[in-house]
Design an enzyme around this catalytic site. Structure first.
Site, short mmCIF file in Angstrom:
data_model
loop_
_atom_site.label_atom_id
_atom_site.label_comp_id
_atom_site.label_asym_id
_atom_site.label_seq_id
_atom_site.Cartn_x
_atom_site.Cartn_y
_atom_site.Cartn_z
N SER A 126 -2.72 -3.27 0.25
CA SER A 126 -1.55 -2.46 -0.11
C SER A 126 -1.14 -1.57 1.05
O SER A 126 -1.99 -1.13 1.85
CB SER A 126 -1.94 -1.58 -1.31
OG SER A 126 -0.98 -0.57 -1.52
N TYR A 151 -8.07 4.44 -5.86
CA TYR A 151 -7.50 3.09 -5.77
C TYR A 151 -7.30 2.69 -4.31
O TYR A 151 -7.73 1.62 -3.87
CB TYR A 151 -6.16 3.02 -6.53
CG TYR A 151 -5.34 1.79 -6.19
CD1 TYR A 151 -5.72 0.54 -6.67
CD2 TYR A 151 -4.20 1.88 -5.38
CE1 TYR A 151 -4.98 -0.60 -6.33
CE2 TYR A 151 -3.47 0.76 -5.05
CZ TYR A 151 -3.86 -0.49 -5.53
OH TYR A 151 -3.13 -1.60 -5.19
N LYS A 155 -9.16 -0.30 -1.65
CA LYS A 155 -8.50 -1.30 -0.81
C LYS A 155 -9.02 -1.21 0.64
O LYS A 155 -9.28 -2.23 1.27
CB LYS A 155 -6.98 -1.11 -0.82
CG LYS A 155 -6.33 -1.44 -2.16
CD LYS A 155 -6.43 -2.92 -2.49
CE LYS A 155 -5.82 -3.25 -3.84
NZ LYS A 155 -6.16 -4.60 -4.32
P1 NAD Z 1 -1.74 -7.01 -12.31
O1 NAD Z 1 -2.52 -5.97 -13.02
O2 NAD Z 1 -0.53 -7.57 -12.98
O3 NAD Z 1 -2.68 -8.23 -11.90
C1 NAD Z 1 -4.07 -8.07 -11.69
C2 NAD Z 1 -4.77 -9.08 -12.57
O4 NAD Z 1 -6.18 -8.96 -12.40
C3 NAD Z 1 -4.48 -8.87 -14.06
O5 NAD Z 1 -4.02 -10.08 -14.63
C4 NAD Z 1 -5.84 -8.45 -14.64
O6 NAD Z 1 -6.03 -8.91 -15.98
C5 NAD Z 1 -6.79 -9.11 -13.66
N1 NAD Z 1 -8.10 -8.47 -13.60
C6 NAD Z 1 -8.39 -7.14 -13.56
N2 NAD Z 1 -9.72 -6.95 -13.53
C7 NAD Z 1 -10.28 -8.18 -13.54
C8 NAD Z 1 -11.62 -8.65 -13.54
N3 NAD Z 1 -12.67 -7.80 -13.51
N4 NAD Z 1 -11.85 -9.99 -13.58
C9 NAD Z 1 -10.82 -10.87 -13.62
N5 NAD Z 1 -9.53 -10.48 -13.64
C10 NAD Z 1 -9.27 -9.16 -13.59
O7 NAD Z 1 -1.35 -6.42 -10.88
P2 NAD Z 1 -0.40 -7.01 -9.74
O8 NAD Z 1 0.73 -6.07 -9.57
O9 NAD Z 1 -0.14 -8.44 -9.97
O10 NAD Z 1 -1.36 -6.80 -8.49
C11 NAD Z 1 -2.17 -7.84 -7.97
C12 NAD Z 1 -2.96 -7.30 -6.79
O11 NAD Z 1 -2.05 -6.78 -5.82
C13 NAD Z 1 -3.90 -6.15 -7.14
O12 NAD Z 1 -5.08 -6.30 -6.38
C14 NAD Z 1 -3.15 -4.92 -6.69
O13 NAD Z 1 -4.00 -3.87 -6.35
C15 NAD Z 1 -2.41 -5.45 -5.47
N6 NAD Z 1 -1.19 -4.69 -5.16
C16 NAD Z 1 -0.23 -4.53 -6.09
C17 NAD Z 1 0.91 -3.77 -5.80
C18 NAD Z 1 1.98 -3.53 -6.84
O14 NAD Z 1 2.76 -2.60 -6.65
N7 NAD Z 1 2.08 -4.33 -7.88
C19 NAD Z 1 1.05 -3.20 -4.53
C20 NAD Z 1 0.06 -3.42 -3.58
C21 NAD Z 1 -1.07 -4.17 -3.91
N1 UFG Z 2 9.69 7.66 -8.55
C1 UFG Z 2 10.56 8.44 -9.27
N2 UFG Z 2 10.46 8.39 -10.65
C2 UFG Z 2 9.57 7.60 -11.29
C3 UFG Z 2 8.68 6.82 -10.53
C4 UFG Z 2 8.78 6.89 -9.15
O1 UFG Z 2 11.38 9.16 -8.73
O2 UFG Z 2 9.53 7.60 -12.53
C5 UFG Z 2 9.82 7.66 -7.07
C6 UFG Z 2 8.56 8.06 -6.35
O3 UFG Z 2 8.53 9.45 -6.16
C7 UFG Z 2 8.71 7.27 -5.04
C8 UFG Z 2 9.46 5.99 -5.46
O4 UFG Z 2 10.09 6.32 -6.70
O5 UFG Z 2 9.53 7.97 -4.15
C9 UFG Z 2 8.55 4.79 -5.68
O6 UFG Z 2 7.52 5.13 -6.60
P1 UFG Z 2 6.60 4.01 -7.27
O7 UFG Z 2 5.68 4.70 -8.21
O8 UFG Z 2 7.42 2.90 -7.80
O9 UFG Z 2 5.80 3.40 -6.02
P2 UFG Z 2 4.85 4.14 -4.98
O10 UFG Z 2 5.42 3.85 -3.64
O11 UFG Z 2 4.58 5.54 -5.33
O12 UFG Z 2 3.48 3.36 -5.27
C10 UFG Z 2 3.29 2.06 -4.81
C11 UFG Z 2 2.26 1.30 -5.64
C12 UFG Z 2 0.91 1.93 -5.50
C13 UFG Z 2 0.56 2.12 -4.06
C14 UFG Z 2 1.64 2.90 -3.36
C15 UFG Z 2 1.41 3.13 -1.89
O13 UFG Z 2 2.62 1.30 -7.01
O14 UFG Z 2 -0.05 1.05 -6.09
O15 UFG Z 2 2.87 2.18 -3.50
O16 UFG Z 2 1.57 1.96 -1.20
F1 UFG Z 2 -0.61 2.79 -3.95
#
Ligand code: NAD
Ligand code: UFG
Length: 344
Positions: A126, A151, A155
């Site tokens: 991330s 979290y 990572k």
């Molecule tokens: P998500 O929660 O939709 O997907 C994660 C999946 O992992 C889920 O289906 C959950 O059931 C499964 N899971 C959790 N614990 C588990 C376990 N112990 N064994 C097997 N399965 C398990 O999230 P996502 O948004 O699809 O994210 C996927 C990956 O990308 C994650 O590692 C997350 O940290 C990373 N990531 C996501 C974002 C974002 O904004 N969505 C940003 C940066 C990184």
């Molecule tokens: N924001 C609002 N209102 C809301 C939610 C968010 O104004 O209800 C703003 C936040 O302040 C930020 C922007 O919208 O400026 C984006 O916020 P998000 O929560 O959508 O995303 P973030 O960038 O804060 O977080 C994401 C991922 C995290 C990760 C982080 C840093 O969700 O998992 O990026 O990379 F850790």
């Protein structure tokens, strides 16, 4: 190159979109997910959308025997490791769960992979590893480490773990993909993000406001040093992100050891710009109110996409209007996510 890809967390938001893209490209896909944050309906929807060779195992990545059995049942060429817990606020309240699942689960997976002789891995990291960057855009050489929550620290630890494993043993090919802010949904509207409860992230939250399920978007801060004072992020369409995983699998051989690659568009949008784009997509103004800053938030982060283009031959193609339009199609045709009866 095609083959069999095992997707841990493949029923989740990014995993299900990646499954679609891989199946369309001719890969066989094996999904392993314990459904901690997803629904079996997502896997069914992927099957309906593209068909292809898709196997599903309900298993926990912390369960070594269960993973061994999955690797014994399939001829796995590469693993894409999405599984993990990802809620920043929850990670502050429940650090042990985050370290156990994210770090412990990754250790377990690596052991099982090594025993099975599989050394091709794509990992979901991330942009959070960059913390609050002093200089934007961030490149893969920007400093990492100043994360503000458990979290983010999981990572960073997993990234180090992967590098250490790749140094200790020859033959590993590991792409560490650092995602920026994934939003949107498959253009069919059949799969998308299905967050439990009130979503913390801007776009899922905003879509629930647009659907009338929440009263107003809360804009967290208008006093940041940005053009309109609201936070700026590099939003990336989840299908572009999924295509980035396909590109990484196709180019894994070129990575000797472990290498980090940022996946974003290279463009930043402010909260107010996203609300404006979303209002256009949904056909009416999405109401919002200004609040104070959310603790732990940063002003601006977006990537320099050069390394991804050079390493993977990949770049994001979809703009902010397409992102929010596709997200809205999913939200409006599946108002209760995978739980409800889809109307569309
Ligand atoms: P998500 O929660 O939709 O997907 C994660 C999946 O992992 C889920 O289906 C959950 O059931 C499964 N899971 C959790 N614990 C588990 C376990 N112990 N064994 C097997 N399965 C398990 O999230 P996502 O948004 O699809 O994210 C996927 C990956 O990308 C994650 O590692 C997350 O940290 C990373 N990531 C996501 C974002 C974002 O904004 N969505 C940003 C940066 C990184
Ligand atoms: N924001 C609002 N209102 C809301 C939610 C968010 O104004 O209800 C703003 C936040 O302040 C930020 C922007 O919208 O400026 C984006 O916020 P998000 O929560 O959508 O995303 P973030 O960038 O804060 O977080 C994401 C991922 C995290 C990760 C982080 C840093 O969700 O998992 O990026 O990379 F850790």
């Amino acid at each position: 190159m095609t083959g069999t890809a095992l997707l841990t967390g493949g029923a989740g938001y990014i995993g299900s979109h990646t499954a679609v893209v891989l199946l369309q490209a001719g890969w066989s896909v094996v999904v392993v997910d314990n459904m901690a944050n997803s629904s079996p309906v997502a896997v069914e929807r992927v099957r309906e959308l593209v068909g292809g060779d898709l196997a599903f195992h309900r298993a926990d990545i912390r369960d070594e025997r269960a993973l061994d059995a999955v690797f014994a049942a399939h001829d796995v060429d590469a693993v894409v490791h999405f599984a993990g817990l990802k809620a920043v606020g929850e990670s502050v309240a429940k650090p042990l769960d985050y370290y156990e699942t994210n770090v412990g689960g990754s250790v377990n997976l690596l052991k099982v992979m090594r025993n099975a002789g599989v050394r091709n891995l794509v990992f979901s990291s991330s942009a959070t590893v960059y913390g609050d960057p002093e200089v934007v855009p961030v490149t893969e050489r920007s400093p990492v480490g100043e994360t503000t929550n458990p979290y983010g620290r999981t990572k960073l630890i997993i990234e180090d773990l992967l590098r250490d494993v790749a140094v200790a043993e020859d033959g590993w090919h590991i792409a560490i993909l650092r995602y920026f802010n994934p939003i949107g949904a498959h253009p069919s509207g059949h799969i998308g993000e299905d967050p439990y409860g009130i979503p913390n992230n801007l776009v899922p939250n905003l879509m629930q406001v647009a659907a009338g399920r929440l009263p107003k978007v809360r804009v967290f801060g208008t006093d940041y040093p940005t053009a309109d004072g609201t936070g700026v992020r590099d939003y990336i369409h989840v299908v572009d992100l999924a295509e980035g995983h396909l590109a990484a699998l196709e180019r894994l051989d070129a990575i000797d050891g472990a290498e980090a690659i940022n996946l974003g568009t290279g463009k930043g949008y402010s909260v107010l710009e996203v609300i404006t784009a979303a209002s256009k997509a949904v056909g009416h103004d999405v109401p919002y109110e200004i609040e104070g800053r959310r603790s732990g938030d940063i002003a601006t982060v977006y990537t320099d996409p050069t390394h991804a283009r050079e390493m993977l031959g990949w770049e994001a193609k979809r703009g902010i209007d397409e992102m929010v339009a596709d997200h809205w199609r999913w939200q409006s045709t599946n108002p209760r996510g995978y739980e409800g009866e889809a109307d569309g």
